[in-house]
Design an enzyme around this catalytic site. Structure first.
Site, short mmCIF file in Angstrom:
data_model
loop_
_atom_site.label_atom_id
_atom_site.label_comp_id
_atom_site.label_asym_id
_atom_site.label_seq_id
_atom_site.Cartn_x
_atom_site.Cartn_y
_atom_site.Cartn_z
N LEU A 70 -3.40 20.83 -24.70
CA LEU A 70 -4.69 21.28 -24.15
C LEU A 70 -4.52 22.28 -23.01
O LEU A 70 -5.18 22.18 -21.98
CB LEU A 70 -5.55 20.08 -23.72
CG LEU A 70 -6.07 19.24 -24.91
CD1 LEU A 70 -6.66 17.92 -24.41
CD2 LEU A 70 -7.12 20.01 -25.71
N ASN A 124 -14.01 17.51 -29.29
CA ASN A 124 -12.66 17.15 -29.73
C ASN A 124 -12.38 15.72 -29.30
O ASN A 124 -12.08 15.46 -28.14
CB ASN A 124 -11.64 18.14 -29.14
CG ASN A 124 -10.23 17.86 -29.63
OD1 ASN A 124 -10.01 16.89 -30.39
ND2 ASN A 124 -9.28 18.67 -29.23
N CYS A 127 -7.51 14.95 -29.87
CA CYS A 127 -6.30 15.68 -29.50
C CYS A 127 -5.13 14.72 -29.40
O CYS A 127 -5.19 13.74 -28.66
CB CYS A 127 -6.44 16.40 -28.17
SG CYS A 127 -4.87 17.08 -27.63
N GLY A 216 -1.94 22.69 -41.30
CA GLY A 216 -1.48 23.57 -42.37
C GLY A 216 -1.66 22.93 -43.74
O GLY A 216 -2.15 21.80 -43.85
N GLY A 243 -8.69 21.88 -42.42
CA GLY A 243 -7.42 21.21 -42.69
C GLY A 243 -6.66 21.97 -43.77
O GLY A 243 -6.91 21.76 -44.96
C1 DHB Z 1 -4.18 20.17 -29.11
C2 DHB Z 1 -3.51 20.12 -30.25
C3 DHB Z 1 -4.16 19.78 -31.38
O1 DHB Z 1 -3.51 19.77 -32.53
C4 DHB Z 1 -5.47 19.46 -31.38
O2 DHB Z 1 -6.03 19.13 -32.52
C5 DHB Z 1 -6.15 19.51 -30.23
C6 DHB Z 1 -5.49 19.89 -29.08
C7 DHB Z 1 -3.41 20.51 -27.91
O3 DHB Z 1 -2.33 19.96 -27.77
O4 DHB Z 1 -3.84 21.35 -27.11
#
Ligand code: DHB
Length: 316
Positions: A70, A124, A127, A216, A243
């Site tokens: 993040l 989200n 994460c 991916g 996805g």
């Molecule tokens: C982050 C990575 C991800 O795959 C996701 O879905 C949301 C956030 C991240 O690490 O920033």
């Protein structure tokens, strides 16, 4: 190719998925961001974050593992710099938000309510890389629902809210139900699958953070299954199907499973013009099966009673 996002009409259903296009600026040297259905910006938090230590990316067969953590400029810089840039370039902005606490999600929603030009908010809840930043809210229906309720309570009513769920649960329909019950206008399915790679050369995890989110083509069948299950349970609820979409045919598959909008993410990493290409290819796919509009194929894989399914059966 027109599509709906709440009350808003989009030129097409293909969205740049969160995290793979930053806040859109990086895409602009390759494509006209105004021609993408919408840009979903990288999940934003209240404060700036540097993210996790490197290495943060590892390639696997048909997939990409990431442990970004993040990284981002925080909501103030996003509102001052990134959102205005997107709007001034004619893009429709969907803002992804991430919080360490339920309260942080509410704070972010309130800040976005005061901003002009937010087409939708994506929450989200999933994460995988922010351990110290909180739990994976999407693992538990009640927790996911409490985040959605906090966002809904603080966000302007005319801005639709999509909850982005994790496939790493036993029952994604139960989490979807809690989110819709708490006021989500739609769902984004799916976020990454938790994964890990070990480098036999160093005998150590390939990512500094050990695990990461797998995205991916490797995860596309998981996305198709999740979209299908949730669409079957809640046929009227809009779904952003995300996805492993790489081609127009992949997008068509998720539409048939019940998504009404499509997110293109990891494909952008090696083909920055992927969104525009997928729009073009999807248009060709629809023409090839005799569909006049996107709406004709949404959810058509459910049962043998769809209008197109009957048409195709007659032609066969
Ligand atoms: C982050 C990575 C991800 O795959 C996701 O879905 C949301 C956030 C991240 O690490 O920033």
């Amino acid at each position: 190719m027109r599509a709906r996002l709440g009350q808003l009409e989009l030129p097409n259903p293909v969205l740049a998925a969160a995290g793979c296009a930053g806040a859109g600026r990086e895409l602009a040297q390759f494509i006209d961001v105004a021609r993408v259905g919408a840009v979903i910006s990288k999940s934003i938090m209240t404060e700036p974050r540097t993210g996790n230590p490197a290495p943060r990316l590892a390639e696997t067969p048909s997939g990409l593992l990431n442990s970004v953590g993040l990284q981002g400029p925080g909501i103030d810089a996003f509102l001052q710099r990134d959102l205005p840039w997107l709007l001034s370039h004619g893009a429709r902005a969907v803002v992804s938000i991430a919080g360490q606490t339920v309260r942080e999600y509410g704070t972010l929603a309130a800040r976005l309510s005061d901003a002009a030009g937010v087409s939708a908010v994506e929450i989200n809840l999933s994460c995988p890389n922010a351990e110290e930043a909180g739990r994976l809210f999407a693992l538990d229906p009640a927790t996911a629902g409490s985040v959605v309720a906090a966002v809904r309570a603080s966000l302007r009513h005319d801005i639709p809210v999509f909850a982005k769920l994790s496939p790493d649960v036993t029952d994604i329909v139960a989490v979807a139900e809690a989110c819709v019950g708490a006021g989500a206008d739609g769902l984004s399915l799916i976020n990454v699958v938790l994964g890990m790679a070990i480098d036999p050369g160093t005998m150590r995890p390939a990512l500094a953070g050990a695990y990461g989110g797998l995205s991916g083509p490797a995860i596309r069948p998981v996305a198709v299954r999740c979209v299908w299950q949730v669409a079957e349970a809640f046929p009227g609820v809009p779904i952003i199907g995300t996805g492993g979409v790489r081609t127009g045919r992949d997008a068509l598959e998720l539409l048939l499973a019940g998504a009404s909008l499509i997110g293109v993410g990891t494909a952008i990493v090696h083909d920055p013009s992927a969104c525009s290409r997928v729009v073009r290819e999807l248009e060709e796919e629809l023409a090839a099966i005799g569909a006049d509009q996107v709406a004709d194929v949404i959810g058509q894989a459910h049962g043998a009673h769809g209008r197109l399914a009957r048409g195709l059966a007659r032609r066969a």
